[in-house]
Design a protein around this motif. Structure first.
Motif, mmCIF file in Angstrom:
data_model
loop_
_atom_site.group_PDB
_atom_site.id
_atom_site.type_symbol
_atom_site.label_atom_id
_atom_site.label_comp_id
_atom_site.label_asym_id
_atom_site.label_seq_id
_atom_site.Cartn_x
_atom_site.Cartn_y
_atom_site.Cartn_z
ATOM 1 N N ASP A 5 0.853 -1.211 -0.126
ATOM 2 C CA ASP A 5 0.035 0.032 -0.032
ATOM 3 C C ASP A 5 1.011 1.329 0.005
ATOM 4 O O ASP A 5 1.694 1.349 1.000
ATOM 5 C CB ASP A 5 -1.040 0.008 1.228
ATOM 6 N N SER A 7 -0.702 4.340 -0.241
ATOM 7 C CA SER A 7 -1.667 5.451 -0.254
ATOM 8 C C SER A 7 -1.508 6.041 1.466
ATOM 9 O O SER A 7 -1.658 5.267 2.030
ATOM 10 C CB SER A 7 -2.984 4.993 -0.702
ATOM 11 N N CYS A 238 -2.423 2.820 -9.967
ATOM 12 C CA CYS A 238 -2.833 4.033 -9.063
ATOM 13 C C CYS A 238 -4.043 4.584 -10.192
ATOM 14 O O CYS A 238 -4.144 5.849 -10.470
ATOM 15 C CB CYS A 238 -1.810 5.192 -9.384
ATOM 16 N N TRP A 250 -9.047 10.884 -6.547
ATOM 17 C CA TRP A 250 -8.371 10.001 -5.403
ATOM 18 C C TRP A 250 -8.098 8.545 -6.101
ATOM 19 O O TRP A 250 -8.718 8.113 -6.994
ATOM 20 C CB TRP A 250 -9.135 9.911 -4.291
ATOM 21 N N THR A 251 -6.976 8.024 -5.435
ATOM 22 C CA THR A 251 -6.489 6.750 -6.024
ATOM 23 C C THR A 251 -6.031 5.960 -4.726
ATOM 24 O O THR A 251 -5.412 6.542 -3.719
ATOM 25 C CB THR A 251 -5.383 6.753 -6.995
ATOM 26 N N ARG A 252 -6.221 4.872 -4.748
ATOM 27 C CA ARG A 252 -5.731 3.697 -3.774
ATOM 28 C C ARG A 252 -4.296 3.283 -4.604
ATOM 29 O O ARG A 252 -4.538 2.193 -5.091
ATOM 30 C CB ARG A 252 -6.572 2.491 -3.327
#
Length: 259
Positions: A5, A7, A238, A250-252
């Motif tokens: 992760d 983010s 992304c 927004w992106t994780r």
């Protein structure tokens, strides 16, 4: 395959120039809300007391900008159609998804001071890691700023890129440049101070304004870059949220390691 992760959380308790507001309806409040909505919009009467415990589902409402948390900037964020050299700048929902699932390379800029790193800094780091970014690779800048996320310092102490440095990466065929900092440009205060001292308008947001001349995207506010095992040899996902007509989404963001 390992998933790492990259983010940062969207947290209403964290310090933000534009504060995040997070309101929560409990499951009981959600039941009452649903009954009210059914009556108002569909003319249906429903007594939430018939539900187990009088509860339905919780409901979270966030008030925030599209540039809060880890996000992707679209070309439309950089300026209007009148000032771009490649036509009408696209919004985040109009961009090809294959830009955002690509091999990635991390350039370590943690030794750079607050300000904007130029081409020689990128060239030296690329030589050090022995990997030249290829067309469509995602280039990520590890400035170390992510460690201050959630504090005021995150917005004042970090390294960005000069306009020439952005052009250098775009000349290699890169379409997406990411950073763990608040911005791909230098901090606002640093840019404005240098402008006031020099009178040179070119020091003001050169990385963003490069996107008025050449179409590319930025990922801002990446996180946890120390967890990556190597500067290249992984893919970055992304994919941005599909916000119609928005200059960002927004992106994780996650690193995909292995097959």
């Amino acid at each position: 395959m390992r998933i790492i992760d990259l983010s940062c959380p969207v947290d209403a308790a964290a310090w933000e120039p534009d504060p995040v507001v997070h309101k929560v309806l409990t499951p009981a409040q959600g039941a009452a809300h649903m009954a009210s909505e059914m009556k108002e919009h569909f003319g249906i009467d429903f007594d939430p007391a018939v539900l187990p415990g009088g509860e339905l589902l919780s409901l979270d409402t966030f008030t925030l900008t599209s540039h809060t948390g880890t996000h992707v900037d679209a070309p439309a964020h950089y300026g209007s159609a009148a000032v771009t050299e490649y036509g009408e700048p696209r919004t985040i929902d109009e961009l090809p998804l294959d830009w955002f699932l690509r091999p990635a390379v991390v350039l370590d800029l943690q030794d750079q001071p607050t300000g904007a790193a130029g081409v020689p800094v990128l060239e030296a780091e690329i030589a050090r890691i022995g990997y030249v970014p290829r067309p469509m690779d995602i280039v990520v800048l590890h400035t170390g700023a992510w460690r201050y996320a959630g504090t005021q310092r995150y917005f004042t102490d970090f390294t960005g890129l000069t306009g020439d440095a952005v052009d250098y990466l775009l000349d290699l065929g890169v379409k997406v440049i990411g950073t763990d900092a608040f911005s791909l440009d230098a901090p606002f205060g640093d840019m404005i101070r240098r402008y006031q001292e020099s009178g040179d308008r070119g020091v003001l947001w050169p990385a963003h304004f490069a996107g008025r001349r050449r179409e590319y995207c930025q990922i801002e506010r990446l996180h946890n870059l120390d967890a990556l095992p190597a500067p290249h040899g992984f893919r970055l996902s992304c994919l941005p949220a599909k916000l119609a007509g928005s200059g960002a989404g927004w992106t994780r963001a996650v690193a995909l390691i292995g097959d």
